[in-house]
Enzyme design. Sequence first.
Site, PDB file in Angstrom:
ATOM      1  CG  ASP A 107      -1.851  -0.864   1.256  1.00  0.00           C
ATOM      2  OD1 ASP A 107      -2.261  -1.658   0.281  1.00  0.00           O
ATOM      3  OD2 ASP A 107      -2.674  -1.026   2.336  1.00  0.00           O
ATOM      4  CG  MET A 108       1.954   5.405  -1.567  1.00  0.00           C
ATOM      5  SD  MET A 108       3.838   4.989  -1.352  1.00  0.00           S
ATOM      6  CE  MET A 108       4.364   4.869  -3.055  1.00  0.00           C
ATOM      7  CD  GLN A 137      -0.583   7.803  -2.257  1.00  0.00           C
ATOM      8  OE1 GLN A 137       0.368   8.253  -2.490  1.00  0.00           O
ATOM      9  NE2 GLN A 137      -1.123   7.542  -1.096  1.00  0.00           N
ATOM     10  NE  ARG A 158      -3.802  -1.780  -4.516  1.00  0.00           N
ATOM     11  CZ  ARG A 158      -3.420  -1.955  -3.329  1.00  0.00           C
ATOM     12  NH1 ARG A 158      -3.172  -1.051  -2.533  1.00  0.00           N
ATOM     13  NH2 ARG A 158      -3.247  -3.155  -2.778  1.00  0.00           N
ATOM     14  CB  VAL A 160      -5.429   4.464  -5.475  1.00  0.00           C
ATOM     15  CG1 VAL A 160      -5.521   2.979  -5.474  1.00  0.00           C
ATOM     16  CG2 VAL A 160      -4.128   4.817  -4.739  1.00  0.00           C
ATOM     17  NE  ARG A 259      -8.617   5.084   7.220  1.00  0.00           N
ATOM     18  CZ  ARG A 259      -7.820   4.414   7.891  1.00  0.00           C
ATOM     19  NH1 ARG A 259      -7.381   4.828   9.046  1.00  0.00           N
ATOM     20  NH2 ARG A 259      -7.092   3.283   7.651  1.00  0.00           N
ATOM     21  NE  ARG A 260     -13.161   2.822   3.154  1.00  0.00           N
ATOM     22  CZ  ARG A 260     -11.932   2.913   3.339  1.00  0.00           C
ATOM     23  NH1 ARG A 260     -11.020   1.940   3.737  1.00  0.00           N
ATOM     24  NH2 ARG A 260     -11.390   3.887   2.983  1.00  0.00           N
ATOM     25  CD  GLU A 263     -13.673   6.240   1.966  1.00  0.00           C
ATOM     26  OE1 GLU A 263     -12.318   6.201   1.979  1.00  0.00           O
ATOM     27  OE2 GLU A 263     -14.261   5.230   1.159  1.00  0.00           O
TER      28      GLU A 263
HETATM   29  P1  FAD Z   1     -14.399   8.297  -5.762  1.00  0.00           P
HETATM   30  O1  FAD Z   1     -13.561   9.330  -6.534  1.00  0.00           O
HETATM   31  O2  FAD Z   1     -14.233   8.304  -4.253  1.00  0.00           O
HETATM   32  O3  FAD Z   1     -15.884   7.919  -6.292  1.00  0.00           O
HETATM   33  C1  FAD Z   1     -15.871   7.826  -7.724  1.00  0.00           C
HETATM   34  C2  FAD Z   1     -17.419   7.431  -8.008  1.00  0.00           C
HETATM   35  O4  FAD Z   1     -17.268   5.888  -7.605  1.00  0.00           O
HETATM   36  C3  FAD Z   1     -18.393   7.856  -7.096  1.00  0.00           C
HETATM   37  O5  FAD Z   1     -18.944   8.784  -7.868  1.00  0.00           O
HETATM   38  C4  FAD Z   1     -19.384   6.581  -7.298  1.00  0.00           C
HETATM   39  O6  FAD Z   1     -20.020   6.383  -8.736  1.00  0.00           O
HETATM   40  C5  FAD Z   1     -18.618   5.317  -7.219  1.00  0.00           C
HETATM   41  N1  FAD Z   1     -18.244   5.216  -5.579  1.00  0.00           N
HETATM   42  C6  FAD Z   1     -17.504   5.358  -4.731  1.00  0.00           C
HETATM   43  N2  FAD Z   1     -17.531   4.802  -3.496  1.00  0.00           N
HETATM   44  C7  FAD Z   1     -18.812   4.114  -3.691  1.00  0.00           C
HETATM   45  C8  FAD Z   1     -19.775   3.824  -2.674  1.00  0.00           C
HETATM   46  N3  FAD Z   1     -19.296   3.707  -1.386  1.00  0.00           N
HETATM   47  N4  FAD Z   1     -20.818   3.142  -3.167  1.00  0.00           N
HETATM   48  C9  FAD Z   1     -21.117   3.269  -4.452  1.00  0.00           C
HETATM   49  N5  FAD Z   1     -20.533   3.808  -5.354  1.00  0.00           N
HETATM   50  C10 FAD Z   1     -19.407   4.341  -4.856  1.00  0.00           C
HETATM   51  N6  FAD Z   1      -5.348   4.736  -1.135  1.00  0.00           N
HETATM   52  C11 FAD Z   1      -4.236   5.140  -0.969  1.00  0.00           C
HETATM   53  O7  FAD Z   1      -3.830   6.555  -0.856  1.00  0.00           O
HETATM   54  N7  FAD Z   1      -3.255   4.080  -0.742  1.00  0.00           N
HETATM   55  C12 FAD Z   1      -3.590   2.979  -1.101  1.00  0.00           C
HETATM   56  O8  FAD Z   1      -2.516   1.997  -0.902  1.00  0.00           O
HETATM   57  C13 FAD Z   1      -4.871   2.345  -1.413  1.00  0.00           C
HETATM   58  N8  FAD Z   1      -5.033   1.199  -1.808  1.00  0.00           N
HETATM   59  C14 FAD Z   1      -6.273   0.976  -2.113  1.00  0.00           C
HETATM   60  C15 FAD Z   1      -6.804  -0.216  -2.528  1.00  0.00           C
HETATM   61  C16 FAD Z   1      -7.945  -0.480  -3.367  1.00  0.00           C
HETATM   62  C17 FAD Z   1      -8.045  -1.797  -3.781  1.00  0.00           C
HETATM   63  C18 FAD Z   1      -8.882   0.711  -3.637  1.00  0.00           C
HETATM   64  C19 FAD Z   1     -10.191   0.391  -4.138  1.00  0.00           C
HETATM   65  C20 FAD Z   1      -8.390   1.974  -3.037  1.00  0.00           C
HETATM   66  C21 FAD Z   1      -7.397   1.769  -2.317  1.00  0.00           C
HETATM   67  N9  FAD Z   1      -6.964   3.320  -1.954  1.00  0.00           N
HETATM   68  C22 FAD Z   1      -5.844   3.772  -1.528  1.00  0.00           C
HETATM   69  C23 FAD Z   1      -8.226   4.256  -1.787  1.00  0.00           C
HETATM   70  C24 FAD Z   1      -8.357   5.414  -2.853  1.00  0.00           C
HETATM   71  O9  FAD Z   1      -7.116   6.126  -2.823  1.00  0.00           O
HETATM   72  C25 FAD Z   1      -9.362   6.317  -2.770  1.00  0.00           C
HETATM   73  O10 FAD Z   1      -9.397   7.294  -1.654  1.00  0.00           O
HETATM   74  C26 FAD Z   1     -10.614   5.511  -2.741  1.00  0.00           C
HETATM   75  O11 FAD Z   1     -10.704   4.475  -3.769  1.00  0.00           O
HETATM   76  C27 FAD Z   1     -11.851   6.273  -3.418  1.00  0.00           C
HETATM   77  O12 FAD Z   1     -11.643   6.527  -4.883  1.00  0.00           O
HETATM   78  P2  FAD Z   1     -12.243   5.973  -5.956  1.00  0.00           P
HETATM   79  O13 FAD Z   1     -11.368   5.947  -7.112  1.00  0.00           O
HETATM   80  O14 FAD Z   1     -12.899   4.732  -5.770  1.00  0.00           O
HETATM   81  O15 FAD Z   1     -13.661   7.021  -6.493  1.00  0.00           O
END
Ligand code: FAD
Length: 278
Positions: A107-108, A137, A158, A160, A259-260, A263
């Site tokens: 993870d980052m 990121q 990955r 994100v 957090r989740r 969020e």
């Molecule tokens: P967002 O911009 O949050 O949402 C975009 C769209 O996605 C929304 O408009 C909606 O249509 C859909 N959506 C989003 N959430 C929901 C929901 N709960 N229900 C329904 N629709 C939804 N971050 C780090 O900094 N470091 C890491 O190591 C890291 N690892 C990750 C690993 C995985 C597998 C994932 C999925 C995320 C990780 N993240 C990590 C978190 C990431 O940086 C984002 O903060 C997080 O994924 C939210 O961004 P998003 O791209 O999902 O879309």
Amino acid sequence: MIPPIARRFVAGESAAAALDHVRRCNDREIKVILNLLGEHYTDPVAADEDAREYATLLEDLAGTDLDACVSVKPSQIGLDVSEARFRDNLRTIVDRAEEHDQFVWIDMEDHTTTDPTLDAFEEIVSERGGGMGLCLQANLKRTRDDVERLTDVPGKVRLVKGAYDEPATIAYRSKERVDEVYGELLDYMFEQYDGGIAVGSHDPVMIDRARELHDAYGTSFEIQMLMGVREDAQEELAREYEVWQYAPYGSRWFAYFSRRAMESRKNALFALRAVLGR
Ligand code: FAD
């Protein structure tokens, strides 16, 4: 015990519960990335303990037919103690994974950790020729350079959007700009990488863009989403693409769950409804 409201996001408190979760996901064609919850250890004993727990988990997984791998946080396995501790513990985990042909993600965390994390990844994955992946990121301005730097490095990346609240001097702060950059980075990766792209996003726009890029360039990719978020979409996408669910587990579930739950409004309403029993 984890209350039902948190079980949507956390696979259980024990490794055994996490493996049960993997089996249920695998039955739906979804593979699982297991993360033992924990971060920011300044005590080397705690960092070493979690590294050993990952090694044991990989051993346990090797004795099954389950499709799963692990993802570790640098500050969980020693980065807040010293860079040397982090690298030693990472090597312990990766050695065990290599014995059983398993995969390790890193993870980052926040921007102060990017250089030591990237350097350790690049060195260790290059020695081994693969078997590891790193999260980058899109919100960090430096990431275009990092994505280019990893073009010919073995292993996976990955992508994100970025979960940490970073200063405007080094990060894009508006959602629109982060989305734009995320799309541009996907374009670069599908054009230039040989494969090993993980789209770590729940965003249907980004996933559609990745599908189109895959059709255009034929580059292989996988989709990664968090446990408890868009699970229907995970199942649907898994019929056509490789889908991995990131599933945390362990006794330190409360901070992660909070957090989740907070969020997005959607998740907060879900939590409220569960508390009110509606
Ligand atoms: P967002 O911009 O949050 O949402 C975009 C769209 O996605 C929304 O408009 C909606 O249509 C859909 N959506 C989003 N959430 C929901 C929901 N709960 N229900 C329904 N629709 C939804 N971050 C780090 O900094 N470091 C890491 O190591 C890291 N690892 C990750 C690993 C995985 C597998 C994932 C999925 C995320 C990780 N993240 C990590 C978190 C990431 O940086 C984002 O903060 C997080 O994924 C939210 O961004 P998003 O791209 O999902 O879309």
